[in-house]
Write an enzyme that holds these catalytic residues in place. Structure first.
Site, mmCIF file in Angstrom:
data_model
loop_
_atom_site.group_PDB
_atom_site.id
_atom_site.type_symbol
_atom_site.label_atom_id
_atom_site.label_comp_id
_atom_site.label_asym_id
_atom_site.label_seq_id
_atom_site.Cartn_x
_atom_site.Cartn_y
_atom_site.Cartn_z
ATOM 1 N N LYS A 68 71.628 -37.485 -51.316
ATOM 2 C CA LYS A 68 71.007 -38.804 -51.983
ATOM 3 C C LYS A 68 71.410 -37.836 -53.329
ATOM 4 O O LYS A 68 71.152 -36.647 -53.259
ATOM 5 C CB LYS A 68 69.619 -39.319 -51.496
ATOM 6 C CG LYS A 68 68.867 -39.749 -52.642
ATOM 7 C CD LYS A 68 67.856 -40.334 -51.410
ATOM 8 C CE LYS A 68 67.065 -41.549 -52.600
ATOM 9 N NZ LYS A 68 65.603 -41.725 -52.125
ATOM 10 N N SER B 200 62.457 -45.768 -48.121
ATOM 11 C CA SER B 200 63.292 -45.684 -48.488
ATOM 12 C C SER B 200 64.328 -44.942 -47.946
ATOM 13 O O SER B 200 65.493 -44.841 -48.324
ATOM 14 C CB SER B 200 63.201 -44.782 -50.146
ATOM 15 O OG SER B 200 62.807 -44.742 -51.078
ATOM 16 N N SER C 292 65.139 -46.881 -51.416
ATOM 17 C CA SER C 292 66.224 -46.468 -52.785
ATOM 18 C C SER C 292 67.603 -46.014 -51.938
ATOM 19 O O SER C 292 68.586 -45.687 -52.720
ATOM 20 C CB SER C 292 65.689 -45.503 -53.455
ATOM 21 O OG SER C 292 64.823 -44.422 -53.002
#
Ligand SMILES: [Zn+2]
Lengths: 486, 473
Positions: free
Chosen positions: A77, A176, A152
């Protein structure tokens, strides 16, 4: 060949690499080819290093001593720092930012031999549930490119779902990892708070953030968790507890297992089809000998408000350092120092991030602190107690991961409150610091994956992997890549 | 009688741990700009603080020396504000669970004793420094000081005069130096002091307070507070009102100036630092630290009074600083008398130090050297002149005094036989002076002794010379 390769689990890939059935170069080439074919459409990566990854694949020695991930391509990420590589949190304010150090969890997978092919897209500063707020464009769901992949960690989930990488690291503050994993038909795990070092994870909300894996199978999630877990002297909140060999010890024993079903997670706001599918998963466990009991998590309704107060309060402080003084772009024109701050931050942050900074600043302001932040902390204590009480009656809790399957792009961006409701089933576990795993169990009538969530007591990682593995075996969903068209 | 002036102080003491409060960087003063920095103290995204337990212990020592209660449960909080020298845009400090509370210090001014209460002592990290370019409009930031540990000490509003404020600060500095936890150098910024001051209105009510900042020396504190008290009295006696505000001491103009009003005061939005866990200070840790507590100034004074036959003033001087007191005690070897060691330190050594603006740590003479000199002087081996000169020399360049005396043949001549010829010479060469003495002008004998000393390069025993001269004349 390519699809076949990228549908294999980490363990299978490792075996094939060691038996020389495949080479790291073939594997990385497959990854590059998937990226080139599909990522123009889904935009799961903000950076992808084809050349360098191939170079590493040529050099890597895949013998077992070089680690359980030797030669296997993985994605990070975009909020996990790696020395010398741009790490931007999906934000303009960190455009081109190259950290001078590497996150502890990233170091762990590098030492395990992984080839990090690139950074996956995310909602700006991990604030969002749809990966529509990234400064580097939105990410699409590989199962239906008109839908969001969740967020996210939407880029990480989409990249795994699309078979570009077999696994990725994400971060989970209020869901997330789990929500995008659920939307994208992959497995996502949020470890116990403190199980994985946060050192090098660019903070959203420090008391809630936790790094975890997004994979196609439960076994892979166990393996990655095992690799990134452990005490880190650089993170004062990391737990000084030994890390079991989760992956090698997976041993599903549904007998004597009590599964709690909280009514609050199945009621209003949860899609009927989602509820039916998740209840079926519970029945599957019962059929194997598990006992189902009703438990009550009565604070669930207040949890989302408490979550948004605490998360935004911490974020308003964590994100204050992005001022253009030391790193990241600085506004070109300004009158004085204060104006330099204002202009830099006005230009650098997107609307959602600004909204949350303002909210967080407000709830910490003198005169409002007790009414908001103080109260939210009290609710947080009640939520923890709620879970503790529930775990006196059951070993783990089974719930839907999300109220609905993936929604359409653009359908919620203008309605923050509706968007925030995505976290309603996941955020309470962050507030309580508990581990939780999500896995796809079936598809809905639109062919979209629907996921179940298992929540366990603190440090019950092994049990969660055991039972999630069992559910993976029992459920109609087969781990696979999304059927993307070239 | 009600106090006319009420003062409370907020003192920041830089703790001289080897490394910073939340990272491993050196705290050394004077390094190249940004040499003592790392991703943590630079606030790079993703980094996390790790508490330096040594700094907690230094803070505990400081608190114990101020007779504070150490709290068992402490935590850290974020104080949020924007400034380029604050890389995280928040300072990690302590808000509602400080390291220590409720202490008190006795201060003495003009023979009168008073007690100054200590409200609290907490730990926090220092900020960096802005360096403004002389030519352009640029500013540069030096982050070396960032995250150096500070103990913030807040007194109760118990101080009743600017002079007492200065005495309190000096006593605080003395304590920190005794503990070796801080240099407390106001000029270098390792001790910083802000003050809150209010005066009584003509009606006898306690007036509005102002905050005074930017005082860079002990004298500056006294002068700034005296100025501010006068200013407030003037405002009140002319029928005006004192405004609650922050004022800066202007050293060159010797006045305080308005800096910001209450309306502009920051809202720091304190909240618990989520990157650190609360710290438990159990009784075991506390007693371990207590055992490291050295003898404090009052105790040392009492003991010196009891153990050594010295004047009050000498005891005061010797115990004013711990290194000086240690030097004195280390020089008490053999059967040398404390009084003569004390005399050499106070009369000669301190003079040499003052001339060079040195502390005891800068001198090259060792306590053993000084002991040797004291012994030679006591045994009349060397004269007081030679002794003083040797102290001056050894302070500068060090050396073995016994060897030097031997080598340069500096032994005092007190043997009557050796002196006799010289005395004869002096009497023959100075008939006028001899005449003066005979006619009763006693001061002339001093002149003759001086002549003897000159001829012997200061090695004659002046007492012996006087005795012989008196006999002969
Ligand atoms: Zn540092």
């Amino acid at each position: 060949m390519e699809t076949e390769l990228l549908d294999l689990s980490l363990n299978e890939l490792q075996n094939k690499l060691q038996n020389s059935e495949i080479s790291p170069v073939e594997l990385v080439e497959a990854s590059i080819s998937r990226y080139q074919n599909f990522d123009k459409e889904i935009n799961s990566f903000v950076s992808f290093n084809s050349k360098e990854s191939l170079q590493k694949a040529r050099e890597v020695d895949v013998s077992r001593e070089n680690g359980p991930l030797a030669g296997i391509p993985l994605a990070l990420k975009d909020n996990l720092c790696r020395a010398g590589y741009a790490t931007t949190c999906g934000s303009n304010i960190l455009e081109g930012h190259r950290p001078p150090y590497t996150a502890t969890a990233v170091k762990a997978i590098e030492e395990a031999g992984a080839i990090i092919v690139g950074n996956a897209n995310m909602d700006e500063f991990a604030m969002g549930s749809s990966t529509e707020t990234s400064a580097y464009g939105l990410t699409r769901n590989p199962w239906d490119t008109e839908r969001v992949p969740g967020g996210s960690s939407g880029g990480s989930a989409a990249a795994v779902a699309a078979g570009i990488v077999p696994a990725a690291l994400g971060s989970d503050t209020g869901g997330s990892i789990r929500q995008p994993a659920a939307f994208s038909g992959v497995v996502g795990f949020k470890p116990t708070y403190g199980r994985v070092s946060r050192y090098g994870l660019i903070a959203f909300a420090s008391s809630l953030d936790q790094i975890g894996p997004i994979t196609r199978t439960v076994e892979d999630a166990a393996l990655l968790t095992e690799i990134i877990s452990g005490h880190d002297p650089a993170d004062s909140t990391s737990l000084d507890q030994p890390v079991p060999e989760y992956h090698g010890n997976i041993n599903p024993k549904p007998e004597n297992l009590t599964v709690g079903i909280p009514a609050e997670y199945f009621g209003e706001g949860v899609d009927e089809e989602v509820e039916t599918i998740v209840r079926q998963a519970a029945s599957d466990l019962k059929a194997e000998g598990a006992e189902l009991v009703d438990v009550s998590l009565s604070t669930t309704e207040q949890a989302i408000s408490a979550y948004y107060v605490i998360a935004t309060a911490e974020a308003s402080s964590n994100l204050a350092r992005f001022d253009g003084v030391r790193y990241g772009p600085r506004a070109q024109e300004f009158e004085d120092m204060i104006d330099m701050y204002s202009q830099t931050r006005a230009e650098g942050f997107g609307a959602e991030v600004k909204r949350r900074i303002m909210l967080g600043t407000f709830v910490l302001s003198s005169g409002y602190y007790e009414a908001y932040y103080g109260k939210a902390q009290k609710v947080r204590t009640l939520i923890k107690r709620d879970f503790e009480n529930a775990f006196e009656k059951c070993d783990l809790i089974l719930t839907p991961t999300t109220p609905t399957a993936a929604f359409k792009l653009g359908s919620r961006v203008d309605d923050p409150v509706q968007m925030y409701m995505n976290d309603v089933l996941t955020a309470p576990t962050n507030l309580a610091g508990l581990p939780a795993i999500t896995l796809p169990v079936d598809a809905n009538s639109d062919g979209l994956p629907v996921a179940a969530q298992l929540i366990g007591p603190s440090l019950s990682e092994q049990m969660l992997f055991d039972i999630a593995y069992l559910l993976q075996e029992l459920s109609p969903w087969e781990p696979c890549s999304a059927p993307l068209k070239e | 009688m009600k106090n006319e002036i009420v003062i409370g102080l907020e003192v920041h003491v830089q703790l001289k741990t080897k490394s910073k409060l939340f990272c491993g960087c050196s705290t050394e003063f004077g390094a190249d700009p940004n040499a003592n920095t790392c991703p943590v103290c630079m606030g790079w995204p993703g980094t996390l603080p790790v508490l330096n337990r040594r700094a907690v212990e230094f803070g505990m020592l400081a608190a114990l020396s101020l007779n504070c209660e150490i709290n068992q449960d402490i935590k850290f909080d974020r104080k949020n504000y924007f400034y380029p020298d604050l890389p995280k845009a928040y300072q990690i400090s302590q808000y509602d669970m400080p390291l220590a509370e409720e202490g008190q210090v006795e201060v003495e001014l003009d023979g009168e004793k008073a007690v100054v209460g200590i409200e609290r002592l907490h730990l926090e990290e220092d900020a960096g420094k802005l360096v403004h370019s002389t030519a352009g409009a640029e500013s540069y930031v030096d982050y070396n000081r960032t995250s150096v540990p500070l103990a913030e000490i807040v007194t109760k509003p118990d101080i009743t005069s600017p002079e007492q404020a200065e005495v309190f600060l000096r006593s605080l500095k003395q304590r920190m130096e005794y503990l070796e936890v801080s240099d407390c150098n106001m000029e270098e910024g390792s001790l910083r002091c802000d003050a809150n001051l209010s005066v009584r209105t003509p009606e006898g009510e306690l007036g509005t307070k102002t905050e005074v900042k930017n005082m860079n020396s002990f004298k500056g504190v006294r002068k700034a507070l005296a100025y501010e008290a006068q200013r407030q009295k003037k405002v009140l006696s002319s029928g005006g009102e004192v405004v609650q505000e922050t004022r800066l001491w202007d050293e060159s103009e010797q006045i305080t100036r308005e800096m910001r009003s209450k309306e502009e005061a920051h809202d720091y939005r304190y909240f618990p630092e989520p990157d650190l866990v609360p710290v438990k200070i159990d009784s075991k840790w506390q007693s371990e630290v207590k055992q490291c507590l050295p003898e404090m100034p009052e105790e040392k004074y009492e003991r010196f009074q009891a153990e050594y036959d010295l004047s009050d003033e000498a005891t005061q001087t010797l115990t004013a600083s711990r290194p000086l007191a240690d030097f004195f005690e280390r020089a008490l070897t053999g059967d040398v008398s404390p009084r003569s060691v004390s005399n050499l330190i106070i009369a000669d050594l301190k003079r040499e130090m003052n001339e060079r603006d040195w502390t005891i740590n800068d001198v090259n003479i060792t306590p053993e050297n000084l002991a040797a000199l004291a012994r030679m002087f006591e045994e009349d081996v060397i004269s007081s002149n030679v002794c003083s000169e040797l102290i001056a020399e050894l302070v500068e360049s060090g050396g073995d005094p016994e060897a030097i005396v031997e080598e340069r043949d500096l032994k005092q001549i007190s043997d009557a036989g050796e002196l006799e010829a010289i005395i004869d010479e002096v009497i023959n060469e100075n008939p006028d002076a001899v005449e003066d003495i005979r006619s009763g002008a006693d001061q002339a004998i001093g002149f003759l002794i001086g002549q003897v000393m000159q001829k012997t390069q200061g090695q004659a025993d002046p007492g012996q010379a006087r005795k012989m001269l008196q006999e002969r004349v």
